[in-house]
Design a protein around this motif. Structure first.
Motif, PDB file in Angstrom:
ATOM      1  N   ALA A 266       0.836  -1.200   0.000  1.00 32.19           N
ATOM      2  CA  ALA A 266       0.000   0.000   0.000  1.00 32.19           C
ATOM      3  C   ALA A 266       0.863   1.239   0.000  1.00 32.19           C
ATOM      4  O   ALA A 266       1.799   1.354   0.796  1.00 32.19           O
ATOM      5  CB  ALA A 266      -0.924   0.000   1.224  1.00 32.19           C
ATOM      6  N   GLY A 267       0.592   2.166  -0.904  1.00 35.41           N
ATOM      7  CA  GLY A 267       1.380   3.395  -0.997  1.00 35.41           C
ATOM      8  C   GLY A 267       1.089   4.160  -2.271  1.00 35.41           C
ATOM      9  O   GLY A 267       1.130   5.389  -2.287  1.00 35.41           O
ATOM     10  N   HIS A 268       0.803   3.446  -3.344  1.00 34.94           N
ATOM     11  CA  HIS A 268       0.445   4.116  -4.589  1.00 34.94           C
ATOM     12  C   HIS A 268      -0.903   4.811  -4.436  1.00 34.94           C
ATOM     13  O   HIS A 268      -1.746   4.399  -3.640  1.00 34.94           O
ATOM     14  CB  HIS A 268       0.393   3.112  -5.743  1.00 34.94           C
ATOM     15  N   GLU A 269      -1.097   5.844  -5.246  1.00 37.71           N
ATOM     16  CA  GLU A 269      -2.335   6.617  -5.195  1.00 37.71           C
ATOM     17  C   GLU A 269      -3.223   6.374  -6.412  1.00 37.71           C
ATOM     18  O   GLU A 269      -4.274   7.001  -6.555  1.00 37.71           O
ATOM     19  CB  GLU A 269      -2.015   8.103  -5.068  1.00 37.71           C
ATOM     20  N   ALA A 270      -2.792   5.455  -7.280  1.00 39.93           N
ATOM     21  CA  ALA A 270      -3.578   5.113  -8.462  1.00 39.93           C
ATOM     22  C   ALA A 270      -3.209   3.688  -8.863  1.00 39.93           C
ATOM     23  O   ALA A 270      -2.356   3.049  -8.232  1.00 39.93           O
ATOM     24  CB  ALA A 270      -3.319   6.108  -9.593  1.00 39.93           C
ATOM     25  N   GLY A 271      -3.838   3.183  -9.916  1.00 37.12           N
ATOM     26  CA  GLY A 271      -3.642   1.800 -10.324  1.00 37.12           C
ATOM     27  C   GLY A 271      -2.195   1.431 -10.582  1.00 37.12           C
ATOM     28  O   GLY A 271      -1.406   2.244 -11.056  1.00 37.12           O
ATOM     29  N   VAL A 272      -1.845   0.192 -10.269  1.00 36.09           N
ATOM     30  CA  VAL A 272      -0.494  -0.334 -10.467  1.00 36.09           C
ATOM     31  C   VAL A 272      -0.371  -0.870 -11.888  1.00 36.09           C
ATOM     32  O   VAL A 272      -1.142  -1.737 -12.304  1.00 36.09           O
ATOM     33  CB  VAL A 272      -0.178  -1.436  -9.439  1.00 36.09           C
ATOM     34  N   MET A 273       0.597  -0.355 -12.641  1.00 34.01           N
ATOM     35  CA  MET A 273       0.759  -0.699 -14.047  1.00 34.01           C
ATOM     36  C   MET A 273       1.606  -1.950 -14.267  1.00 34.01           C
ATOM     37  O   MET A 273       1.335  -2.748 -15.151  1.00 34.01           O
ATOM     38  CB  MET A 273       1.407   0.468 -14.789  1.00 34.01           C
ATOM     39  N   SER A 274       2.683  -2.100 -13.469  1.00 34.36           N
ATOM     40  CA  SER A 274       3.561  -3.253 -13.662  1.00 34.36           C
ATOM     41  C   SER A 274       4.193  -3.645 -12.338  1.00 34.36           C
ATOM     42  O   SER A 274       4.269  -2.846 -11.404  1.00 34.36           O
ATOM     43  CB  SER A 274       4.664  -2.944 -14.691  1.00 34.36           C
ATOM     44  N   VAL A 275       4.630  -4.900 -12.255  1.00 38.53           N
ATOM     45  CA  VAL A 275       5.262  -5.431 -11.048  1.00 38.53           C
ATOM     46  C   VAL A 275       6.485  -6.240 -11.454  1.00 38.53           C
ATOM     47  O   VAL A 275       6.539  -6.805 -12.546  1.00 38.53           O
ATOM     48  CB  VAL A 275       4.294  -6.317 -10.235  1.00 38.53           C
ATOM     49  N   ALA A 276       7.477  -6.307 -10.562  1.00 38.97           N
ATOM     50  CA  ALA A 276       8.695  -7.071 -10.852  1.00 38.97           C
ATOM     51  C   ALA A 276       9.371  -7.478  -9.553  1.00 38.97           C
ATOM     52  O   ALA A 276       9.317  -6.750  -8.557  1.00 38.97           O
ATOM     53  CB  ALA A 276       9.662  -6.250 -11.700  1.00 38.97           C
ATOM     54  N   PHE A 277      10.008  -8.644  -9.575  1.00 43.75           N
ATOM     55  CA  PHE A 277      10.846  -9.121  -8.472  1.00 43.75           C
ATOM     56  C   PHE A 277      12.304  -8.823  -8.785  1.00 43.75           C
ATOM     57  O   PHE A 277      12.725  -8.875  -9.947  1.00 43.75           O
ATOM     58  CB  PHE A 277      10.703 -10.632  -8.289  1.00 43.75           C
ATOM     59  N   SER A 278      13.081  -8.550  -7.750  1.00 45.22           N
ATOM     60  CA  SER A 278      14.532  -8.477  -7.915  1.00 45.22           C
ATOM     61  C   SER A 278      15.066  -9.891  -8.132  1.00 45.22           C
ATOM     62  O   SER A 278      14.401 -10.876  -7.791  1.00 45.22           O
ATOM     63  CB  SER A 278      15.177  -7.856  -6.676  1.00 45.22           C
ATOM     64  N   PRO A 279      16.265 -10.019  -8.700  1.00 42.84           N
ATOM     65  CA  PRO A 279      16.802 -11.357  -8.971  1.00 42.84           C
ATOM     66  C   PRO A 279      16.905 -12.256  -7.741  1.00 42.84           C
ATOM     67  O   PRO A 279      16.756 -13.477  -7.855  1.00 42.84           O
ATOM     68  CB  PRO A 279      18.188 -11.055  -9.553  1.00 42.84           C
ATOM     69  N   ASP A 280      17.152 -11.676  -6.554  1.00 41.87           N
ATOM     70  CA  ASP A 280      17.244 -12.496  -5.353  1.00 41.87           C
ATOM     71  C   ASP A 280      15.891 -12.692  -4.675  1.00 41.87           C
ATOM     72  O   ASP A 280      15.786 -13.383  -3.657  1.00 41.87           O
ATOM     73  CB  ASP A 280      18.245 -11.912  -4.351  1.00 41.87           C
ATOM     74  N   GLY A 281      14.845 -12.078  -5.237  1.00 42.19           N
ATOM     75  CA  GLY A 281      13.498 -12.247  -4.703  1.00 42.19           C
ATOM     76  C   GLY A 281      13.209 -11.483  -3.422  1.00 42.19           C
ATOM     77  O   GLY A 281      12.122 -11.617  -2.857  1.00 42.19           O
TER      78      GLY A 281
END
Length: 208
Positions: A69-84
Motif C-alpha cells: 500500500a502506498g500508490h495513489e492510483a492503479g499499479v501498471m507493472s510489477v517485478a521481483f529483484s533477482p534475489d526475490g
C-alpha cells in the motif's frame, strides 16, 4: 510448468501449462488486473491491479500473504529483484516504488519531472516543471543494483541515470529490451534499432 494471468474481469489465476487447466484463483477482491509475476524461486506471485495496491500471494495456493500500500492510483507493472527480496511497482500516479518483500514495506520511490513551456495571448513564454507521464514498466538489472524503467515520456533521462550509476552499454541495452518486452514490443523492428542507436550515442557522449 505454470503460467500466471490477470484479466479485466478482476481475476488473477495460475494455470498448468501442460493441461491448460486453472490451478487456482488468487483470493483477492482486486479490480481489473494489470500485471503479474512469479518470484525467482517460484514460491510467490505478485499481482498489480487497478486499485492502488499490489498483492503478494502464495504461488502454491493463491492465498494472499501481503499487500503493498502506498500508490495513489492503479499499479501498471510489477517485478521481483533477482534475489526475490525486493519488489518494484509502477503506477498511474507517475511513481516507481521499491519494496521489501519480507515486511511488505516501501523502501524507496521516485518520479520524473519534465520541462514544459506555456505561451500566453501576448506570446510571453513561461517555463515550469511538471510530473512526467506515468511509468509503464520497470525491471531490475541482473545484479539487482539498478532499475530500468519505461514511461510514456521516453527513456532519455533513465538512460543517462543508468550510465551515471555505472551500467555498461551492454547492460543498459539488455535492460531496455526487457522493458520493451514488458510493454509488448516482442520483436526488434524499428524500435529496437532506435534503442541501440540511442545507447551508442550515450556511450560516445560518456567517453567524450
Amino acid at each position: 510448468t505454470r503460467i500466471a494471468t490477470v484479466a479485466r474481469d478482476g481475476t488473477a489465476r495460475a494455470w498448468d501449462a501442460a493441461s491448460q487447466q486453472p490451478l487456482f484463483q488468487i483470493a483477492t477482491t482486486v479490480r481489473p488486473g494489470r500485471s503479474i509475476a512469479f518470484s525467482p524461486d517460484g514460491r510467490r506471485l505478485l499481482v498489480g491491479s487497478e486499485d492502488p495496491f499490489a498483492y503478494i500471494a502464495d504461488a502454491a495456493t493463491g492465498e494472499v500473504v501481503g499487500r503493498l500500500a502506498g500508490h495513489e492510483a492503479g499499479v501498471m507493472s510489477v517485478a521481483f529483484s533477482p534475489d526475490g527480496k525486493q519488489l518494484a511497482t509502477t503506477s498511474k500516479d507517475k511513481t516507481v516504488r521499491v519494496w521489501d518483500i519480507a515486511g511488505a514495506k516501501e523502501i524507496a520511490s521516485f518520479k520524473v519531472e519534465r520541462d514544459v513551456e506555456t505561451k500566453d495571448a501576448k506570446g510571453k513564454v513561461t517555463k515550469a516543471k511538471e510530473l512526467g507521464r506515468e511509468f509503464t514498466a520497470a525491471v531490475f538489472t541482473k545484479d539487482g543494483k539498478n532499475l530500468i524503467t519505461g514511461n510514456l515520456d521516453g527513456a532519455k533521462n533513465h538512460g543517462h541515470a543508468a550510465f551515471r550509476a555505472g551500467m555498461t552499454s551492454g547492460e543498459l541495452a539488455e535492460a531496455c529490451m526487457q522493458v520493451m518486452h514488458v510493454c509488448g514490443v516482442t520483436t526488434w523492428g524499428t524500435t529496437g534499432y532506435k534503442v541501440v542507436d540511442y545507447i551508442a550515442g550515450l556511450e560516445k557522449a560518456k567517453k567524450g
